[in-house]
Write a protein that holds these residues in place. Structure first.
Motif, PDB file in Angstrom:
ATOM      1  N   LEU A  76       0.925  -1.383   0.040  1.00  0.00           N
ATOM      2  CA  LEU A  76      -0.034   0.012   0.011  1.00  0.00           C
ATOM      3  C   LEU A  76       0.825   1.508  -0.037  1.00  0.00           C
ATOM      4  O   LEU A  76       0.533   2.306  -0.625  1.00  0.00           O
ATOM      5  CB  LEU A  76      -0.979   0.241   1.212  1.00  0.00           C
ATOM      6  CG  LEU A  76      -1.734   0.954   1.496  1.00  0.00           C
ATOM      7  CD1 LEU A  76      -2.666   1.369   0.231  1.00  0.00           C
ATOM      8  CD2 LEU A  76      -2.714   1.173   2.696  1.00  0.00           C
ATOM      9  N   SER A  77       2.077   1.128   0.626  1.00  0.00           N
ATOM     10  CA  SER A  77       2.898   2.489   0.675  1.00  0.00           C
ATOM     11  C   SER A  77       3.340   2.746  -0.692  1.00  0.00           C
ATOM     12  O   SER A  77       3.509   3.961  -0.931  1.00  0.00           O
ATOM     13  CB  SER A  77       4.294   1.907   1.284  1.00  0.00           C
ATOM     14  OG  SER A  77       4.981   1.173   0.758  1.00  0.00           O
ATOM     15  N   TYR A  78       3.650   1.879  -1.909  1.00  0.00           N
ATOM     16  CA  TYR A  78       3.712   2.226  -3.227  1.00  0.00           C
ATOM     17  C   TYR A  78       2.637   3.380  -3.647  1.00  0.00           C
ATOM     18  O   TYR A  78       2.754   4.293  -4.321  1.00  0.00           O
ATOM     19  CB  TYR A  78       3.967   1.206  -3.989  1.00  0.00           C
ATOM     20  CG  TYR A  78       3.774   1.271  -5.566  1.00  0.00           C
ATOM     21  CD1 TYR A  78       4.922   1.834  -6.156  1.00  0.00           C
ATOM     22  CD2 TYR A  78       2.673   1.150  -6.422  1.00  0.00           C
ATOM     23  CE1 TYR A  78       4.855   2.301  -7.480  1.00  0.00           C
ATOM     24  CE2 TYR A  78       2.800   1.442  -7.466  1.00  0.00           C
ATOM     25  CZ  TYR A  78       3.851   1.969  -8.176  1.00  0.00           C
ATOM     26  OH  TYR A  78       3.790   2.270  -9.755  1.00  0.00           O
ATOM     27  N   MET A 266      16.832  -5.471   4.581  1.00  0.00           N
ATOM     28  CA  MET A 266      18.040  -5.663   4.201  1.00  0.00           C
ATOM     29  C   MET A 266      17.986  -6.013   2.557  1.00  0.00           C
ATOM     30  O   MET A 266      18.842  -5.157   1.840  1.00  0.00           O
ATOM     31  CB  MET A 266      19.047  -6.725   4.841  1.00  0.00           C
ATOM     32  CG  MET A 266      18.939  -6.322   6.204  1.00  0.00           C
ATOM     33  SD  MET A 266      20.070  -4.912   6.623  1.00  0.00           S
ATOM     34  CE  MET A 266      21.695  -5.462   5.975  1.00  0.00           C
ATOM     35  N   GLN A 267      17.311  -6.791   2.084  1.00  0.00           N
ATOM     36  CA  GLN A 267      17.201  -7.071   0.827  1.00  0.00           C
ATOM     37  C   GLN A 267      16.647  -5.856   0.048  1.00  0.00           C
ATOM     38  O   GLN A 267      17.138  -5.587  -1.053  1.00  0.00           O
ATOM     39  CB  GLN A 267      16.348  -8.256   0.690  1.00  0.00           C
ATOM     40  CG  GLN A 267      16.285  -8.752  -0.844  1.00  0.00           C
ATOM     41  CD  GLN A 267      15.721 -10.125  -0.978  1.00  0.00           C
ATOM     42  OE1 GLN A 267      15.169 -10.526  -0.075  1.00  0.00           O
ATOM     43  NE2 GLN A 267      15.595 -10.558  -2.411  1.00  0.00           N
ATOM     44  N   VAL A 268      15.598  -5.270   0.467  1.00  0.00           N
ATOM     45  CA  VAL A 268      15.029  -3.996  -0.161  1.00  0.00           C
ATOM     46  C   VAL A 268      15.918  -2.952  -0.243  1.00  0.00           C
ATOM     47  O   VAL A 268      16.113  -2.374  -0.995  1.00  0.00           O
ATOM     48  CB  VAL A 268      13.605  -3.694   0.634  1.00  0.00           C
ATOM     49  CG1 VAL A 268      13.171  -2.427  -0.026  1.00  0.00           C
ATOM     50  CG2 VAL A 268      12.794  -4.775   0.640  1.00  0.00           C
ATOM     51  N   ASP A 348       7.217  -6.080  -5.991  1.00  0.00           N
ATOM     52  CA  ASP A 348       8.601  -5.489  -5.690  1.00  0.00           C
ATOM     53  C   ASP A 348       8.428  -4.007  -5.473  1.00  0.00           C
ATOM     54  O   ASP A 348       8.307  -3.102  -6.004  1.00  0.00           O
ATOM     55  CB  ASP A 348       9.535  -5.548  -6.802  1.00  0.00           C
ATOM     56  CG  ASP A 348      11.210  -5.381  -6.442  1.00  0.00           C
ATOM     57  OD1 ASP A 348      11.043  -4.720  -5.385  1.00  0.00           O
ATOM     58  OD2 ASP A 348      11.910  -5.676  -7.003  1.00  0.00           O
ATOM     59  N   VAL A 349       8.162  -3.566  -4.222  1.00  0.00           N
ATOM     60  CA  VAL A 349       7.753  -2.239  -3.742  1.00  0.00           C
ATOM     61  C   VAL A 349       9.035  -1.425  -4.128  1.00  0.00           C
ATOM     62  O   VAL A 349       9.089  -0.476  -4.584  1.00  0.00           O
ATOM     63  CB  VAL A 349       7.368  -2.352  -2.228  1.00  0.00           C
ATOM     64  CG1 VAL A 349       7.119  -0.791  -1.831  1.00  0.00           C
ATOM     65  CG2 VAL A 349       6.072  -3.059  -1.913  1.00  0.00           C
ATOM     66  N   GLY A 403       8.412  -6.067   4.589  1.00  0.00           N
ATOM     67  CA  GLY A 403       9.201  -5.174   5.328  1.00  0.00           C
ATOM     68  C   GLY A 403       8.301  -4.282   6.143  1.00  0.00           C
ATOM     69  O   GLY A 403       7.266  -4.028   6.037  1.00  0.00           O
ATOM     70  N   ARG A 404       8.977  -3.513   7.187  1.00  0.00           N
ATOM     71  CA  ARG A 404       8.146  -2.675   7.861  1.00  0.00           C
ATOM     72  C   ARG A 404       7.928  -1.273   7.052  1.00  0.00           C
ATOM     73  O   ARG A 404       8.552  -0.465   6.576  1.00  0.00           O
ATOM     74  CB  ARG A 404       9.097  -2.096   9.245  1.00  0.00           C
ATOM     75  CG  ARG A 404       8.198  -1.172  10.105  1.00  0.00           C
ATOM     76  CD  ARG A 404       8.915  -0.968  11.465  1.00  0.00           C
ATOM     77  NE  ARG A 404       9.203  -2.301  11.936  1.00  0.00           N
ATOM     78  CZ  ARG A 404       8.862  -2.492  13.335  1.00  0.00           C
ATOM     79  NH1 ARG A 404       8.797  -1.458  14.232  1.00  0.00           N
ATOM     80  NH2 ARG A 404       9.032  -3.802  13.776  1.00  0.00           N
ATOM     81  N   ALA A 405       6.410  -1.074   6.845  1.00  0.00           N
ATOM     82  CA  ALA A 405       6.259  -0.371   5.692  1.00  0.00           C
ATOM     83  C   ALA A 405       6.156   1.162   6.295  1.00  0.00           C
ATOM     84  O   ALA A 405       6.737   2.004   5.312  1.00  0.00           O
ATOM     85  CB  ALA A 405       4.542  -0.338   5.166  1.00  0.00           C
TER      86      ALA A 405
END
Length: 556
Positions: A76-78, A266-268, A348-349, A403-405
């Motif tokens: 949703l953040s995207y 970390m991956q993001v 993929d955000v 991840g923590r959005a």
């Protein structure tokens, strides 16, 4: 009887009993509320209706709730970020169109189109041809003061300069405020240790009765709980790994298969750093080429740069659509039909948000060279929202490791400010203060630099006694190095003060949380703390809120 202070549980039960429907305290409370001066029922109903109307008219509100309920706050953040950037471009279009384009069209409604040049349709992709001679680009604007004298005069040079400058200043202020607000909420006040318990016990909204809304709320809560229990609390950016992997950008897509991070963030972050360096390096090389080669080669070089930015925006949009097709649709087909071990892809955000940041950087750079470029961005973001929404619902699955959005959104805003906005602002500032404008087109033709228009304006004001104070401020404040040194020093002092306040609040929050733990596990000790319990009965459940007002020894 026990002379000690009643325990927290006894106080809560006593307070809860006083809230029973047929108890005398409830009647006294109702009588007290009837005596208090409350706004009339009609005004309260009107306010509720206005709030409901505002929520109904909110852009994409239903779609946002659907995406958040099914795919979680990370995805949703995207869409929130896309909507936020759309508001930036709408504001940019309104400002540019109102203060630059409309005055030009009023006094020169017909563009100077050379003979033999006509609209062929290919201009939509190239931005050249017919568009080159219109108000789409810098070269389509006059350098004359519009009007015939008196109050009807409109200085196009000052209007162009101050409109672009005011827009960039407001964008910078909005970014700084959003970044600071997001950091305060998501980092200073965030607590990764107690988040799961509070979400599990206190985050359900019992006013939600619709079955579909209940399912969305359950899915959203489930994803948030999964994030809380699976990720670590540290925030480290893999700068070293990202710089090494930058040498071989063609293998970016393969790194995901061989890299195994215990923390999904970390991956993001690895993807973010690699793509930011790549995209900003490309833009840096292009800006250097535009400023050094194009500016010294073409007679109306500002319009040439505007056309190049227009084509970059269009090509970026086309490649985003191709990325959705190959990266999401084909991956879904391959994962479900051919190689089922791959499974359904996830959205993929990080990569998609960085595409938005890149697109917005192009719009900020082009604000000087193509004042109507935000129109293309508005259309692009509208189409992109629905394209990504359809691709998400049809081709992707909810993230297995999210991840923590909230904190990711803070990172995205920070990247949007630096290097995106700061880099675009540096490009525009270098053009305004250093490069000579074209001699044959644009509102600043014939001047040494764009900023020379301000000096000419000051010379005109110097002849009028009523504006001597303006000239003095310009000469002794705006053009003074000491002024900017003092401003920088004051900003540093305020940064230090707010940093100390932030650290104090973090310590206070830790102490207050420790007090809550102590209160829940033992009896309160006399005058150390005063606890107020407020209970509310809703759907048979009791909510207990304890607000601690501690004495000054907490702050020592």
């Amino acid at each position: 009887t026990d002379t000690h202070t009643p325990s927290c549980g006894m106080q809560v039960r006593t307070k809860f009993q006083s809230l029973q429907p047929h108890s005398q305290p409830r009647a006294l409370y109702s009588h007290h509320c009837s005596q208090t001066s409350l706004p009339p029922q009609a005004f309260r109903r009107c306010g509720a209706n206005m709030t409901l109307a505002k929520q109904t008219l909110e852009l994409w509100r239903g779609t946002m709730k659907e995406v958040g309920g099914k795919f979680g706050t990370g995805v949703l953040s995207y869409f929130k970020f896309l909507k936020w950037l759309l508001m930036f471009n709408i504001f940019s279009f309104l400002v540019n169109f109102g203060f630059i384009t409309i005055p030009q069209l009023i006094y020169h409604p017909t563009p100077d189109i050379p003979a033999g040049v006509s609209f062929k349709g290919l201009e939509i992709l190239t931005g050249a041809g017919y568009f080159s001679h219109t108000v789409m680009y810098y070269g389509g604007y006059s350098n004359k003061t519009q009007g015939t004298g008196g109050r009807s005069e409109y200085n196009m040079q000052l209007a162009y300069f101050f409109t672009v400058a005011a827009y960039m200043v407001l964008c910078g202020a909005a970014l700084i405020y959003s970044m600071a607000s997001s950091f305060r909420k998501k980092y200073v006040l965030a607590d990764s240790g107690l988040g799961g318990a509070w979400q599990l016990l206190c985050s359900w909204d019992f006013s939600v009765t619709n079955e579909k809304a209940v399912r969305q709320r359950k899915n959203n809560l489930r994803i948030q709980l999964k994030v809380t229990f699976t990720e670590a609390a540290t925030l480290l950016l893999p700068f070293v790994v990202s710089l090494i992997n930058l040498v071989v950008p063609l293998f970016y897509s393969l790194f995901k298969k061989i890299e195994h991070y215990s923390n999904p963030r970390m991956q993001v972050y690895a993807i973010i750093v690699r793509n930011v360096i790549l995209k900003m390096s490309i833009l840096g090389i292009l800006c250097y080429y535009w400023m050094k080669d194009v500016a010294n080669t073409f007679s109306c070089w500002e319009s040439i740069v505007g056309q190049a930015l227009y084509r970059l925006v269009i090509m970026d949009f086309l490649f985003i659509m191709l990325g959705s097709f190959f990266g999401e649709f084909l991956s879904n087909v391959i994962g479900t039909k051919c190689i089922q071990s791959l499974g359904v892809p996830e959205f993929d955000v990080a990569r998609n948000v960085l595409d938005l940041i890149y697109a917005q950087t192009l719009a900020w750079i082009g604000i000087y060279f193509s004042p109507l470029l935000p129109v293309i961005q508005i259309i692009k973001f509208f189409i992109l929202f629905y394209l990504k929404k359809v691709s998400l619902t049809q081709n992707c699955q909810p993230p297995r490791r999210a991840g923590r959005a909230a904190q990711m959104q803070t990172i995205f805003i920070a990247i949007l400010f630096f290097p995106s906005f700061v880099g675009a602002l540096s490009m525009v500032a270098y053009t305004v203060w250093t490069l000579p404008p074209s001699d044959k087109c644009g509102p600043f033709r014939g001047l040494n630099t764009t900023f020379s228009a301000i000096q000419i304006w000051m010379d005109d004001l110097n002849r009028v006694d009523a504006f001597q104070w303006t000239v003095w401020i310009y000469q002794h404040v705006i053009r003074s190095e000491i002024f900017y040194f003092l401003v920088s020093l004051i900003i540093l002092v305020f940064i230090y003060i707010f940093r100390q306040i932030t650290q104090g609040r973090q310590l206070l929050i830790i102490l207050l949380r420790q007090q809550i733990v102590n209160v829940s596990s033992s009896e309160l000790s006399g005058p150390t703390c005063l606890v107020h319990q407020s209970c509310c009965v809703r759907s048979g459940c009791v909510y207990v809120m304890m607000l601690l007002k501690c004495r000054s020894n907490i702050f020592s």
